[in-house]
Design an enzyme around this catalytic site. Structure first.
Site, short mmCIF file in Angstrom:
data_model
loop_
_atom_site.label_atom_id
_atom_site.label_comp_id
_atom_site.label_asym_id
_atom_site.label_seq_id
_atom_site.Cartn_x
_atom_site.Cartn_y
_atom_site.Cartn_z
N HIS A 61 7.31 16.63 -9.70
CA HIS A 61 8.19 16.89 -8.34
C HIS A 61 9.84 17.13 -8.70
O HIS A 61 10.16 16.80 -9.59
CB HIS A 61 8.03 15.60 -7.40
N ASP A 85 13.43 10.95 -12.95
CA ASP A 85 12.45 10.88 -11.68
C ASP A 85 13.29 12.08 -11.07
O ASP A 85 13.97 11.88 -10.07
CB ASP A 85 12.55 9.57 -10.68
N GLU A 95 8.93 15.37 -2.52
CA GLU A 95 7.96 14.33 -2.91
C GLU A 95 8.50 12.96 -2.51
O GLU A 95 7.88 12.10 -1.79
CB GLU A 95 7.64 14.35 -4.31
N GLU A 96 9.96 12.87 -2.59
CA GLU A 96 10.80 11.76 -2.27
C GLU A 96 10.54 11.33 -0.64
O GLU A 96 10.89 10.34 -0.22
CB GLU A 96 12.24 11.61 -2.74
N ASP A 151 4.96 12.26 -13.14
CA ASP A 151 6.12 11.73 -12.57
C ASP A 151 6.56 10.68 -13.19
O ASP A 151 6.18 9.37 -13.19
CB ASP A 151 5.60 11.37 -11.08
N HIS A 196 16.34 6.72 -8.50
CA HIS A 196 16.85 6.61 -7.01
C HIS A 196 18.24 6.28 -7.18
O HIS A 196 18.78 5.55 -5.97
CB HIS A 196 16.06 5.81 -6.24
N1 BES Z 1 8.48 8.35 -9.17
C1 BES Z 1 8.22 7.61 -8.13
C2 BES Z 1 7.41 6.55 -8.28
C3 BES Z 1 7.17 5.66 -9.04
C4 BES Z 1 8.30 4.65 -9.08
C5 BES Z 1 6.18 5.31 -9.93
C6 BES Z 1 8.49 3.58 -10.26
C7 BES Z 1 6.32 4.26 -10.75
C8 BES Z 1 7.35 3.41 -10.85
C9 BES Z 1 8.26 8.51 -6.82
O1 BES Z 1 9.08 9.57 -6.83
C10 BES Z 1 8.66 7.70 -5.69
O2 BES Z 1 9.77 7.26 -5.47
N2 BES Z 1 7.62 7.48 -4.82
C11 BES Z 1 7.87 6.95 -3.68
C12 BES Z 1 6.74 6.89 -2.61
C13 BES Z 1 6.66 8.10 -1.99
C14 BES Z 1 5.48 7.94 -1.25
C15 BES Z 1 7.82 8.57 -1.04
C16 BES Z 1 8.20 5.23 -3.96
O3 BES Z 1 7.64 4.77 -4.96
O4 BES Z 1 8.83 4.49 -3.19
ZN ZN Z 2 9.21 10.51 -8.63
#
Ligand code: BES
Ligand code: ZN
Length: 401
Positions: free
Chosen positions: A209, A229, A263-264, A291, A368
C-alpha cells in the site's frame, strides 16, 4: 478451502460435538467439502461416502461429498491422525450449500501448479537485486510529508511512483503503467502490467500500500513518513520489478503490480480493485501482499500470515523460500483480522498470501507515528531485500506454469 489450522481445529471440535449429538445410530446425511488427500482417507473408513461434485482448485482438487452424519467424528479423527490436520473439512448443512462452496471459487482461480521450474532464471535475477535501490525508494516515499489518501502529498506520492515505474518500463511495449482513480478520495492507486503471452487472461498480482497515516490525527501537514508501513513493501516490490524487467523475462500469465491507495482508511483501494476483478469474472492465479518488510523484530526472517490467506499458496511460498532463500527461517503468525490488502482479495475468493517482517508480538512499535522512519528500522534494507527476492521468485514461478 481457505483454512488456517486453528480454524480447522475449531471445526474439528464442532464436528465432533455435532457428530456426538447426532448419535451414531441416526442416519442423517451431512455434506462436507474436502481436499483430495483427505477424500482418499475418508474412503478408507467410510467407503459409502460419495463425491457429488469436485473442482480442481489452486494447488488441490476439492470434493463435495455426502456422508452419514454419524461418521463425521471418525472421519475428523482419521484425517487428524493420518494427515496431521485438525478436522480438514468444511461442514455444510445441505447439498446446495456444499455445491455453492465449490461454485464460489470456480473460474476465479485458474488451474495452475505450484511447481518450481525456473531455477536458473530466478537465481540469476535474485543475485542481481540490491539493497541500495530499496533504500532509495523508501527514502523518496517517506520524504513526502505524508501519503494520506485525502491529502495533496498523498496524490504527489502516487504521481512520483507512477514516474518511477514508467522509467523502469521504458522501451517495453508489453508493459503498461497507469494510475487507477478511486471514488470518493483523490489518491490514485498505481498499477504496472506486464502482458502475459499464452495465458494472458490469468493474472498474478503483487501489491503493497502506497498510503500512510498517523494515529494522532491527520491533516495536510501531519508528518506520516510510513517508512516501514508501507514504503518498505512498495520498495521491495519495486526492486523485484526492476530485476524482472531487467532480466527480459516474458511471462505466460499477466503480471500486475499494484501500489494501493487508502489501505489505512479500511482497505478501500484494494477492495474496489478486487471487487472489479470479481465482477468481471477475471481469473487470478495468486495474490501476494507486502505490507511491512523492513523491520526485523523477531527471530525468524519471514512470517507467513495464516489468516485471511490461502494455505496452499502459503505452502508454495515456504517452498520458494526453501529453494531460493535457503538460509532464511520461516515463522507463522496471524493478524486476527483482515489487517491488509490481501484480505480484500481473500474476501472475493482469490488465493492471497502475506509474508510479514516479524511476529505480531514483536511488531514495529513506530508504525502510524511520525517516528516510522528508516532510521527506526535499523537504518538498513537487508530485511526488505529478502521480501523483494521472494516476490521476484513468486512472480516468475507463478506466471510461467
Ligand atoms: N500494516 C498495517 C497492518 C499491520 C500492523 C500488520 C501491525 C501487522 C502488524 C496496516 O497498514 C494497518 O494499519 N491496517 C489496519 C487495518 C486496516 C483494515 C485499516 C490496522 O491494522 O489497524
Ligand atoms: Zn500497512
Amino acid at each position: 478451502m481457505k483454512s488456517g489450522l486453528p480454524k480447522l481445529c475449531l471445526l474439528f471440535v464442532l464436528c465432533l460435538s455435532l457428530a456426538a449429538s447426532a448419535g451414531s445410530s441416526t442416519k442423517r446425511r451431512a455434506w462436507i467439502t474436502i481436499g483430495d488427500a483427505a477424500y482418499r482417507q475418508v474412503k478408507t473408513i467410510a467407503p459409502d461416502a460419495v463425491s457429488i461434485d469436485s473442482r480442481q482448485l489452486p494447488g488441490d482438487k476439492v470434493h463435495a461429498i455426502v456422508v452419514d452424519e454419524g461418521r463425521l467424528a471418525a472421519i475428523a479423527g482419521a484425517i487428524h491422525q493420518r494427515l496431521g490436520q485438525c478436522g480438514g473439512f468444511m461442514y455444510h448443512g445441505s447439498e446446495a450449500e456444499a455445491r455453492a462452496t465449490l461454485e464460489r471459487r470456480r473460474g476465479l482461480a485458474p488451474t495452475r501448479s505450484y511447481r518450481i521450474g525456473q531455477r536458473e532464471l530466478v537465481k540469476s535475477m535474485l543475485a542481481g537485486m540490491e539493497e541500495q535501490h530499496i533504500e532509495a525508494t523508501i527514502l523518496s516515499l517517506s520524504a513526502f510529508t505524508n501519503r494520506y489518501y485525502r491529502s495533496q502529498s498523498g496524490v504527489e506520492a502516487s504521481n512520483w511512483l507512477l514516474s518511477a515505474w514508467r522509467e523502469l518500463a521504458a522501451g517495453r511495449t508489453d508493459i503498461s503503467v497507469m494510475q487507477i482513480n478511486h471514488r470518493g478520495y483523490p489518491q490514485p492507486s498505481v498499477s504496472l502490467i506486464i502482458a502475459g503471452s499464452d495465458l494472458a487472461e490469468e493474472s498474478v498480482i503483487v501489491g503493497a500500500h502506497l498510503d500512510s497515516i498517523v494515529g494522532s490525527g491527520m491533516s495536510e501537514t501531519a508528518r506520516a513518513p510510513g517508512a516501514d508501513d508501507d514504503a518498505s513493501g512498495v520498495a521491495s516490490m519495486t526492486e523485484a520489478l526492476r530485476a524482472l524487467i531487467g532480466s527480459g523475462y516474458r511471462p505466460r500469465r499477466t503480471i500486475q503490480v499494484i501500489a494501493y491507495a487508502a489501505e489505512e482508511a479500511g482497505l478501500r483501494g484494494s477492495q474496489e480493485i478486487a471487487r472489479q476483478f470479481k465482477q468481471a469474472n477475471r481469473k487470478v492465479a495468486g495474490v501476494l501482499q507486502l505490507d511491512m518488510t523492513n523491520y526485523k523484530g523477531a527471530a525468524n526472517d519471514i512470517y507467513l500470515i495464516t489468516d485471511y490467506t490461502n494455505s496452499q499458496q502459503n505452502a508454495f511460498l515456504a517452498q520458494l523460500i526453501a529453494t531460493y532463500l535457503p538460509r532464511l527461517t520461516v515463522g507463522y503468525d496471524k493478524c486476527g483480522y483482515g489487517c491488509s490488502d490481501h484480505a480484500s482479495w481473500d474476501a472475493q475468493g482469490y488465493p492471497a498470501s502475506m509474508p510479514f517482517e516479524s511476529s505480531m508480538a514483536r511488531d514495529n512499535p513506530h508504525i502510524h507515528t511520525s517516528r516510522d522512519t528508516l532510521a527506526n528500522s535499523g537504518n538498513q534494507t537487508a530485511h526488505a531485500l529478502k521480501f523483494a527476492r521472494l516476490a521476484a521468485a513468486y512472480m516468475v514461478e507463478l506466471s510461467s506454469q
